[in-house]
Design a protein around this motif. Structure first.
Motif, PDB file in Angstrom:
ATOM      1  N   ASP A  27       0.830  -1.211   0.000  1.00  0.00           N
ATOM      2  CA  ASP A  27       0.000   0.000   0.000  1.00  0.00           C
ATOM      3  C   ASP A  27       0.861   1.257   0.000  1.00  0.00           C
ATOM      4  N   ALA A  28       1.942   1.245   0.769  1.00  0.00           N
ATOM      5  CA  ALA A  28       2.839   2.400   0.800  1.00  0.00           C
ATOM      6  C   ALA A  28       3.497   2.598  -0.557  1.00  0.00           C
ATOM      7  N   ALA A  29       3.892   1.506  -1.210  1.00  0.00           N
ATOM      8  CA  ALA A  29       4.498   1.601  -2.543  1.00  0.00           C
ATOM      9  C   ALA A  29       3.516   2.229  -3.528  1.00  0.00           C
ATOM     10  N   ASP A  30       2.263   1.808  -3.453  1.00  0.00           N
ATOM     11  CA  ASP A  30       1.237   2.383  -4.330  1.00  0.00           C
ATOM     12  C   ASP A  30       1.056   3.874  -4.063  1.00  0.00           C
ATOM     13  N   ARG A  31       1.069   4.267  -2.782  1.00  0.00           N
ATOM     14  CA  ARG A  31       0.907   5.691  -2.443  1.00  0.00           C
ATOM     15  C   ARG A  31       2.080   6.525  -2.946  1.00  0.00           C
ATOM     16  N   VAL A  32       3.288   6.017  -2.813  1.00  0.00           N
ATOM     17  CA  VAL A  32       4.468   6.768  -3.276  1.00  0.00           C
ATOM     18  C   VAL A  32       4.396   6.976  -4.783  1.00  0.00           C
ATOM     19  N   VAL A  33       4.087   5.920  -5.530  1.00  0.00           N
ATOM     20  CA  VAL A  33       3.989   6.051  -6.988  1.00  0.00           C
ATOM     21  C   VAL A  33       2.840   6.988  -7.356  1.00  0.00           C
ATOM     22  N   ALA A  34       1.731   6.904  -6.647  1.00  0.00           N
ATOM     23  CA  ALA A  34       0.613   7.831  -6.905  1.00  0.00           C
ATOM     24  C   ALA A  34       1.037   9.272  -6.648  1.00  0.00           C
ATOM     25  N   ASP A  35       1.827   9.497  -5.591  1.00  0.00           N
ATOM     26  CA  ASP A  35       2.322  10.847  -5.310  1.00  0.00           C
ATOM     27  C   ASP A  35       3.245  11.343  -6.413  1.00  0.00           C
ATOM     28  N   ILE A  36       4.053  10.453  -6.971  1.00  0.00           N
ATOM     29  CA  ILE A  36       4.942  10.842  -8.072  1.00  0.00           C
ATOM     30  C   ILE A  36       4.120  11.266  -9.282  1.00  0.00           C
ATOM     31  N   PHE A  37       3.094  10.483  -9.618  1.00  0.00           N
ATOM     32  CA  PHE A  37       2.259  10.846 -10.767  1.00  0.00           C
ATOM     33  C   PHE A  37       1.463  12.124 -10.502  1.00  0.00           C
ATOM     34  N   ALA A  38       1.040  12.344  -9.265  1.00  0.00           N
ATOM     35  CA  ALA A  38       0.369  13.610  -8.928  1.00  0.00           C
ATOM     36  C   ALA A  38       1.336  14.773  -9.106  1.00  0.00           C
ATOM     37  N   ALA A  39       2.585  14.574  -8.704  1.00  0.00           N
ATOM     38  CA  ALA A  39       3.595  15.634  -8.877  1.00  0.00           C
ATOM     39  C   ALA A  39       3.835  15.908 -10.361  1.00  0.00           C
ATOM     40  N   LEU A  40       3.817  14.862 -11.177  1.00  0.00           N
ATOM     41  CA  LEU A  40       4.002  15.063 -12.618  1.00  0.00           C
ATOM     42  C   LEU A  40       2.882  15.915 -13.200  1.00  0.00           C
ATOM     43  N   ARG A  41       1.654  15.668 -12.751  1.00  0.00           N
ATOM     44  CA  ARG A  41       0.540  16.499 -13.231  1.00  0.00           C
ATOM     45  C   ARG A  41       0.744  17.955 -12.808  1.00  0.00           C
ATOM     46  N   THR A  42       1.250  18.167 -11.608  1.00  0.00           N
ATOM     47  CA  THR A  42       1.544  19.529 -11.145  1.00  0.00           C
ATOM     48  C   THR A  42       2.650  20.155 -11.982  1.00  0.00           C
ATOM     49  N   LEU A  43       3.682  19.375 -12.294  1.00  0.00           N
ATOM     50  CA  LEU A  43       4.792  19.893 -13.096  1.00  0.00           C
ATOM     51  C   LEU A  43       4.365  20.241 -14.512  1.00  0.00           C
ATOM     52  N   VAL A  44       3.413  19.503 -15.051  1.00  0.00           N
ATOM     53  CA  VAL A  44       2.898  19.833 -16.381  1.00  0.00           C
ATOM     54  C   VAL A  44       2.188  21.182 -16.329  1.00  0.00           C
ATOM     55  N   ALA A  45       1.405  21.393 -15.279  1.00  0.00           N
ATOM     56  CA  ALA A  45       0.665  22.653 -15.153  1.00  0.00           C
ATOM     57  C   ALA A  45       1.592  23.828 -14.845  1.00  0.00           C
ATOM     58  N   SER A  46       2.662  23.577 -14.094  1.00  0.00           N
ATOM     59  CA  SER A  46       3.609  24.637 -13.703  1.00  0.00           C
ATOM     60  C   SER A  46       5.031  24.104 -13.846  1.00  0.00           C
ATOM     61  N   PRO A  47       5.521  23.979 -15.073  1.00  0.00           N
ATOM     62  CA  PRO A  47       6.793  23.293 -15.295  1.00  0.00           C
ATOM     63  C   PRO A  47       8.022  23.980 -14.711  1.00  0.00           C
ATOM     64  N   ASN A  48       7.907  25.228 -14.357  1.00  0.00           N
ATOM     65  CA  ASN A  48       9.085  25.927 -13.842  1.00  0.00           C
ATOM     66  C   ASN A  48       9.175  25.943 -12.320  1.00  0.00           C
ATOM     67  N   ILE A  49       8.333  25.153 -11.632  1.00  0.00           N
ATOM     68  CA  ILE A  49       8.395  25.171 -10.170  1.00  0.00           C
ATOM     69  C   ILE A  49       9.587  24.403  -9.625  1.00  0.00           C
ATOM     70  N   GLY A  50      10.139  23.505 -10.418  1.00  0.00           N
ATOM     71  CA  GLY A  50      11.329  22.789  -9.973  1.00  0.00           C
ATOM     72  C   GLY A  50      12.521  23.729  -9.942  1.00  0.00           C
ATOM     73  N   HIS A  51      13.550  23.316  -9.238  1.00  0.00           N
ATOM     74  CA  HIS A  51      14.739  24.162  -9.163  1.00  0.00           C
ATOM     75  C   HIS A  51      15.802  23.676 -10.131  1.00  0.00           C
ATOM     76  N   ARG A  52      16.641  24.590 -10.568  1.00  0.00           N
ATOM     77  CA  ARG A  52      17.759  24.272 -11.456  1.00  0.00           C
ATOM     78  C   ARG A  52      18.974  23.936 -10.616  1.00  0.00           C
ATOM     79  N   ARG A  53      19.897  23.188 -11.183  1.00  0.00           N
ATOM     80  CA  ARG A  53      21.148  22.859 -10.518  1.00  0.00           C
ATOM     81  C   ARG A  53      22.300  23.072 -11.490  1.00  0.00           C
ATOM     82  N   PRO A  54      22.667  24.334 -11.744  1.00  0.00           N
ATOM     83  CA  PRO A  54      23.761  24.592 -12.689  1.00  0.00           C
ATOM     84  C   PRO A  54      25.092  24.011 -12.216  1.00  0.00           C
TER      85      PRO A  54
END
Length: 115
Positions: A27-54
């Motif tokens: 169940d925890a594994a399923d929740r973690v993967v679900a959280d990753i996919f939820a984050a991907l949907r957020t990143l699609v909507a706001s792709p610049n929220i991640g930080h850069r690492r020059p």
């Protein structure tokens, strides 16, 4: 169409992360993967929220933390030329509102690293 495209290694990263966690709690594994996919949907909507690492890469990558996993992704750059795409070693088909998921790495909170 908006969405995300996976680098082939990203599929393996997600599978390995799920398998590692599922050894102890499916169940925890399923929740973690679900959280990753939820984050991907957020990143699609706001792709610049991640930080850069020059300090890590000159490529236009961004990084976003989800639980104990770091997502490395490239927001679509619609102004790139086909020549630049051909030179990109992680070239993935991408349209205007897409992000390319390159890698997911688990962060070991118990170990300390010096950079």
């Amino acid at each position: 169409m908006s969405g995300y495209a996976f680098h082939p290694e990203a599929f393996t990263d997600i599978d390995q992360l799920w398998e590692y966690i599922a050894e102890h709690n499916i169940d925890a594994a399923d929740r973690v993967v679900a959280d990753i996919f939820a984050a991907l949907r957020t990143l699609v909507a706001s792709p610049n929220i991640g930080h850069r690492r020059p300090d890590l890469t000159a490529r236009p990558l961004r990084f976003h933390l989800v639980r104990d996993s770091l997502i490395a992704y490239a927001p679509d750059e619609s102004n790139r030329t086909p020549k630049e795409d051909a030179a990109n070693d992680r070239n993935m088909p991408c349209t205007a509102d897409r992000v390319r998921l390159l890698q997911i790495a688990a962060i070991d909170a118990t170990s300390s690293s010096t950079a």
